[in-house]
Scaffold this motif. Structure first.
Motif, PDB file in Angstrom:
ATOM      1  N   THR A 170     -59.218 -12.987-103.089  1.00  0.00           N
ATOM      2  CA  THR A 170     -59.763 -13.632-101.906  1.00  0.00           C
ATOM      3  C   THR A 170     -61.268 -13.445-101.885  1.00  0.00           C
ATOM      4  O   THR A 170     -61.785 -12.514-102.491  1.00  0.00           O
ATOM      5  N   SER A 171     -61.940 -14.301-101.183  1.00  0.00           N
ATOM      6  CA  SER A 171     -63.390 -14.209-101.107  1.00  0.00           C
ATOM      7  C   SER A 171     -63.838 -13.274 -99.989  1.00  0.00           C
ATOM      8  O   SER A 171     -64.975 -12.861 -99.951  1.00  0.00           O
ATOM      9  N   GLY A 172     -62.970 -12.949 -99.106  1.00  0.00           N
ATOM     10  CA  GLY A 172     -63.342 -12.052 -98.020  1.00  0.00           C
ATOM     11  C   GLY A 172     -62.187 -11.923 -97.066  1.00  0.00           C
ATOM     12  O   GLY A 172     -61.432 -12.885 -96.853  1.00  0.00           O
ATOM     13  N   PHE A 173     -62.029 -10.758 -96.492  1.00  0.00           N
ATOM     14  CA  PHE A 173     -60.906 -10.548 -95.580  1.00  0.00           C
ATOM     15  C   PHE A 173     -61.148  -9.313 -94.738  1.00  0.00           C
ATOM     16  O   PHE A 173     -61.969  -8.462 -95.076  1.00  0.00           O
ATOM     17  N   TYR A 174     -60.424  -9.233 -93.636  1.00  0.00           N
ATOM     18  CA  TYR A 174     -60.558  -8.073 -92.755  1.00  0.00           C
ATOM     19  C   TYR A 174     -59.722  -6.901 -93.247  1.00  0.00           C
ATOM     20  O   TYR A 174     -60.132  -5.745 -93.129  1.00  0.00           O
ATOM     21  N   GLY A 175     -58.542  -7.197 -93.734  1.00  0.00           N
ATOM     22  CA  GLY A 175     -57.666  -6.117 -94.146  1.00  0.00           C
ATOM     23  C   GLY A 175     -56.380  -6.640 -94.729  1.00  0.00           C
ATOM     24  O   GLY A 175     -56.174  -7.858 -94.850  1.00  0.00           O
ATOM     25  N   LEU A 176     -55.511  -5.720 -95.107  1.00  0.00           N
ATOM     26  CA  LEU A 176     -54.217  -6.037 -95.710  1.00  0.00           C
ATOM     27  C   LEU A 176     -53.115  -5.512 -94.802  1.00  0.00           C
ATOM     28  O   LEU A 176     -53.141  -4.348 -94.400  1.00  0.00           O
ATOM     29  N   SER A 177     -52.170  -6.391 -94.495  1.00  0.00           N
ATOM     30  CA  SER A 177     -51.041  -6.015 -93.636  1.00  0.00           C
ATOM     31  C   SER A 177     -49.755  -6.003 -94.439  1.00  0.00           C
ATOM     32  O   SER A 177     -49.667  -6.615 -95.503  1.00  0.00           O
ATOM     33  N   TRP A 178     -48.745  -5.357 -93.864  1.00  0.00           N
ATOM     34  CA  TRP A 178     -47.400  -5.374 -94.428  1.00  0.00           C
ATOM     35  C   TRP A 178     -46.408  -5.720 -93.326  1.00  0.00           C
ATOM     36  O   TRP A 178     -46.517  -5.211 -92.201  1.00  0.00           O
ATOM     37  N   TYR A 179     -45.450  -6.568 -93.679  1.00  0.00           N
ATOM     38  CA  TYR A 179     -44.416  -6.995 -92.748  1.00  0.00           C
ATOM     39  C   TYR A 179     -43.053  -6.828 -93.399  1.00  0.00           C
ATOM     40  O   TYR A 179     -42.902  -6.975 -94.625  1.00  0.00           O
ATOM     41  N   GLN A 180     -42.077  -6.534 -92.564  1.00  0.00           N
ATOM     42  CA  GLN A 180     -40.694  -6.424 -93.005  1.00  0.00           C
ATOM     43  C   GLN A 180     -39.900  -7.587 -92.412  1.00  0.00           C
ATOM     44  O   GLN A 180     -40.135  -7.981 -91.259  1.00  0.00           O
ATOM     45  N   GLN A 181     -38.994  -8.138 -93.206  1.00  0.00           N
ATOM     46  CA  GLN A 181     -38.136  -9.202 -92.694  1.00  0.00           C
ATOM     47  C   GLN A 181     -36.708  -8.987 -93.179  1.00  0.00           C
ATOM     48  O   GLN A 181     -36.438  -9.028 -94.379  1.00  0.00           O
ATOM     49  N   HIS A 182     -35.809  -8.766 -92.237  1.00  0.00           N
ATOM     50  CA  HIS A 182     -34.388  -8.722 -92.564  1.00  0.00           C
ATOM     51  C   HIS A 182     -33.842 -10.144 -92.624  1.00  0.00           C
ATOM     52  O   HIS A 182     -34.401 -11.060 -92.006  1.00  0.00           O
ATOM     53  N   GLY A 205     -32.306 -13.459 -91.950  1.00  0.00           N
ATOM     54  CA  GLY A 205     -32.053 -14.157 -90.697  1.00  0.00           C
ATOM     55  C   GLY A 205     -32.951 -13.737 -89.552  1.00  0.00           C
ATOM     56  O   GLY A 205     -32.817 -14.251 -88.439  1.00  0.00           O
ATOM     57  N   GLY A 206     -33.877 -12.808 -89.823  1.00  0.00           N
ATOM     58  CA  GLY A 206     -34.739 -12.323 -88.757  1.00  0.00           C
ATOM     59  C   GLY A 206     -36.180 -12.773 -88.907  1.00  0.00           C
ATOM     60  O   GLY A 206     -36.533 -13.463 -89.858  1.00  0.00           O
ATOM     61  N   ALA A 207     -36.980 -12.362 -87.966  1.00  0.00           N
ATOM     62  CA  ALA A 207     -38.405 -12.682 -87.994  1.00  0.00           C
ATOM     63  C   ALA A 207     -39.167 -11.563 -88.693  1.00  0.00           C
ATOM     64  O   ALA A 207     -38.712 -10.419 -88.736  1.00  0.00           O
ATOM     65  N   PRO A 208     -40.327 -11.864 -89.259  1.00  0.00           N
ATOM     66  CA  PRO A 208     -41.160 -10.802 -89.811  1.00  0.00           C
ATOM     67  C   PRO A 208     -41.599  -9.848 -88.700  1.00  0.00           C
ATOM     68  O   PRO A 208     -41.940 -10.285 -87.592  1.00  0.00           O
ATOM     69  N   THR A 209     -41.592  -8.565 -89.013  1.00  0.00           N
ATOM     70  CA  THR A 209     -42.093  -7.578 -88.063  1.00  0.00           C
ATOM     71  C   THR A 209     -43.160  -6.726 -88.740  1.00  0.00           C
ATOM     72  O   THR A 209     -43.038  -6.368 -89.910  1.00  0.00           O
ATOM     73  N   PHE A 210     -44.177  -6.427 -87.981  1.00  0.00           N
ATOM     74  CA  PHE A 210     -45.347  -5.714 -88.483  1.00  0.00           C
ATOM     75  C   PHE A 210     -44.986  -4.276 -88.844  1.00  0.00           C
ATOM     76  O   PHE A 210     -44.275  -3.587 -88.102  1.00  0.00           O
ATOM     77  N   LEU A 211     -45.497  -3.826 -90.015  1.00  0.00           N
ATOM     78  CA  LEU A 211     -45.297  -2.439 -90.415  1.00  0.00           C
ATOM     79  C   LEU A 211     -46.599  -1.655 -90.410  1.00  0.00           C
ATOM     80  O   LEU A 211     -46.659  -0.539 -89.906  1.00  0.00           O
ATOM     81  N   SER A 212     -47.637  -2.235 -91.023  1.00  0.00           N
ATOM     82  CA  SER A 212     -48.833  -1.444 -91.265  1.00  0.00           C
ATOM     83  C   SER A 212     -50.020  -2.348 -91.536  1.00  0.00           C
ATOM     84  O   SER A 212     -49.847  -3.497 -91.956  1.00  0.00           O
ATOM     85  N   TYR A 213     -51.218  -1.814 -91.305  1.00  0.00           N
ATOM     86  CA  TYR A 213     -52.449  -2.578 -91.524  1.00  0.00           C
ATOM     87  C   TYR A 213     -53.527  -1.642 -92.055  1.00  0.00           C
ATOM     88  O   TYR A 213     -53.751  -0.572 -91.484  1.00  0.00           O
TER      89      TYR A 213
END
Lengths: 114, 108
Positions: B26-38, B40-48
């Motif tokens: 990437t040319s620039g970004f604020y940070g890297l996140s991680w999401y978990q998805q079971h 049939g479910g929605a992504p849920t935030f884990l860490s940033y």
């Protein structure tokens, strides 16, 4: 705990029909997003919305898509003339801090185009 | 443009530790996140990670190295409920871009 709610949970439509997917973001959030996920694939960014206008959109978000915040609580995604390849799960998300923080996702609306 | 690469699948044993790697361009970004998805479910935030280094949240830790364009998610004391897909994501100005996801299989 505040949550993002989406309706309908599942919609079946005929190709060429218009569809509106609705979302109620978390009340004090200012940044809103739509993503879609074709079954088993990655979560794809469609559009972001801030201060009553589109902030950024992807190449997927072409002229057949539009978003609106018709009142103080709802955030909608309209697909004008659905195609078979629009079949996917559509997720609404909101954030209090934009790109620097956490996205809160709704449970999704599954769209099936026949 | 931006791109993220992560393994499509990882298998580990219950109680063990597993690391899911993510490389990005990437040319620039604020940070890297991680999401978990079971399923049939929605992504849920884990860490940033906004800064380089390790962030720890319970059994989950995430690491970022901007100089190496690399991050990872570390899951410790694996439980069967951790079976899910895990997505790394780039936080940019007005969008968060997700990788293709890593399916984590846990064996008893």
């Amino acid at each position: 705990e505040p949550e993002v709610t989406q309706t309908p949970s599942h919609q079946v439509t005929q190709m060429g029909q218009e569809v509106i997917l609705r979302c109620v973001p978390i009340s004090n959030h200012l940044y809103f997003y739509w993503y879609r996920q074709i079954l088993g694939q990655k979560v794809e960014f469609l559009v972001s919305f801030y201060n009553n206008e589109i902030s950024e959109k992807s190449e997927i978000f072409d002229d057949q898509f539009s978003v609106e915040r018709p009142d103080g609580s709802n955030f909608t995604l309209k697909i004008r003339s659905t195609k078979l390849e629009d079949s996917a799960m559509y997720f609404c998300a909101s954030s209090g801090t934009g790109g620097t923080g956490e996205l809160f996702f709704g449970e999704g609306s599954r769209l099936t185009v026949l | 443009g931006q791109s993220l690469e992560q393994p499509s699948e990882v298998t580990a044993v219950e109680g063990a530790i597993v690391q899911i790697n993510c490389t990005y361009q990437t040319s620039g970004f604020y940070g890297l996140s991680w999401y978990q998805q079971h399923d049939g479910g929605a992504p849920t935030f884990l860490s940033y990670n906004a800064l380089d280094g390790l962030e720890e949240t319970g059994r989950f830790s995430s690491f970022l190295s901007r100089s190496d364009s690399y991050g990872y998610l570390l899951l410790q004391e694996l439980q069967m409920k951790d079976s899910a897909s895990y997505f790394c994501a780039l936080n940019r100005d007005d969008k968060i871009i997700f990788g293709k996801g890593t399916r984590l299989h846990i064996l008893p």
